[in-house]
Design an enzyme around this catalytic site. Structure first.
Site, short mmCIF file in Angstrom:
data_model
loop_
_atom_site.label_atom_id
_atom_site.label_comp_id
_atom_site.label_asym_id
_atom_site.label_seq_id
_atom_site.Cartn_x
_atom_site.Cartn_y
_atom_site.Cartn_z
N THR A 1 49.10 37.88 43.35
CA THR A 1 47.82 38.59 43.45
C THR A 1 47.21 38.54 44.84
OG1 THR A 1 46.70 36.60 42.65
CG2 THR A 1 47.24 38.28 41.02
N ASP A 2 47.51 37.52 45.64
CA ASP A 2 46.85 37.37 46.94
C ASP A 2 47.06 38.56 47.87
OD1 ASP A 2 45.87 34.90 46.21
OD2 ASP A 2 47.37 33.76 47.32
N THR B 1 52.20 34.37 41.29
CA THR B 1 51.73 33.66 40.11
C THR B 1 52.46 34.10 38.86
OG1 THR B 1 49.54 33.36 41.09
CG2 THR B 1 49.68 33.12 38.70
#
Length: 141
Positions: free
Chosen positions: A95-96, A17
């Site tokens: 972030t995942d 992101t």
């Protein structure tokens, strides 16, 4: 003559992101991850006293992180951390799977120099993008 040596920090980018781009900034939740290059992420970040080197290791949405990318990341980390003039490395990430990558690196990477992972909740071109500040703080650390 007193010449002050700059601290060299390496930024290894993997996408996510923090490197995302929304076609419509009014709707930043509709973005594609991993489109902005490492050098573009650093373009507006000025850090006095730092020589920042950017390298693109991967350009993926972090849900697509793979063991092959982890191996490539480890290889590039090992290379850069072995250089005497490199003070530390910052990894931009999505972030995942940032905690999985952090765990992997904590297991396989010897403790030598600082390695920071940073990410963002909003894409790079969102009006209130948090990535630039997160990257700046990681570099300062």
């Amino acid at each position: 003559m007193d010449v002050k040596k700059l601290k060299k920090i390496v930024v290894l980018a993997t996408g996510g992101t923090i490197a995302g781009w929304a076609n419509d900034v009014a709707q930043p939740q509709h973005y594609k991850a991993g489109l902005v290059s490492a050098s573009d992420l650093l373009a507006d970040i000025q850090m006095d006293g730092l020589d920042v080197v950017a390298e693109q290791v991967a350009q993926v949405d972090s849900k697509d992180m793979s063991f092959a990318i982890w191996q490539r990341l480890l290889s590039r980390l090992s290379y850069w951390l072995a250089l005497d003039d490199v003070q530390g490395v910052v990894i931009t990430h999505g972030t995942d799977t940032v905690e999985e990558t952090a765990y992997f690196l904590s297991v396989v990477l010897p403790n030598s120099k600082p390695v920071a992972l940073t990410c963002a909740m909003l894409p790079a071109n969102a009006p209130d993008a948090d990535g630039p500040a997160n990257l700046r703080q990681a570099l300062a650390w």
